[in-house]
Enzyme design. Sequence first.
Site, short mmCIF file in Angstrom:
data_model
loop_
_atom_site.label_atom_id
_atom_site.label_comp_id
_atom_site.label_asym_id
_atom_site.label_seq_id
_atom_site.Cartn_x
_atom_site.Cartn_y
_atom_site.Cartn_z
CD GLN A 1 -3.04 1.07 2.11
OE1 GLN A 1 -3.22 0.07 2.79
NE2 GLN A 1 -3.79 2.14 2.22
CG PHE A 2 1.39 3.70 -3.63
CD1 PHE A 2 1.35 5.07 -3.83
CD2 PHE A 2 0.39 2.92 -4.21
CE1 PHE A 2 0.35 5.65 -4.59
CE2 PHE A 2 -0.61 3.49 -4.98
CZ PHE A 2 -0.63 4.86 -5.17
CB THR A 3 -1.81 5.50 -0.13
OG1 THR A 3 -2.35 4.40 0.61
CG2 THR A 3 -2.25 5.42 -1.59
#
Length: 145
Positions: free
Chosen positions: A78-80
């Site tokens: 989850q890059f966010t």
Amino acid sequence: MKAVIQRVIEAQVNVEGEVVGRIGPGLVVLLGVAKEDTAEDADHLADRILGFRIFDDEAGKMNRSVQEIGGQILVVSQFTLVATVVKGRRPSFEPVAGRELAERLYHRFVDRLTASGLTVETGRFAAQMIVSLHNDGPVTFILES
């Protein structure tokens, strides 16, 4: 490297209508990788999660780790998580690692967890995923390397 960990009764991740990972009691780990993260960060964070005592003992106190209970782990990229949101109305993804580094460290992190002998399932790196879970508690923590 940043991880949101949730104690769950069960969880699964779907990609394009297909279940690609499913676990019973254990942890869901949402993992974000930043540009400055290293292999040592991945190892340290995986080891910390394996030993993090957030499962109840006989007295009802959070005193047991996922390893001690023989739990399962579902890891979802989850890059966010590593975006900055300090000003404005739109997140900045400048701190996020590029795909090559992020994927390499994600897999190193997963491999480190798998080496513990626990069942480790994953989502699909960089895919659009639907994560379903039953949070137990609810118990949620944010850990950083």
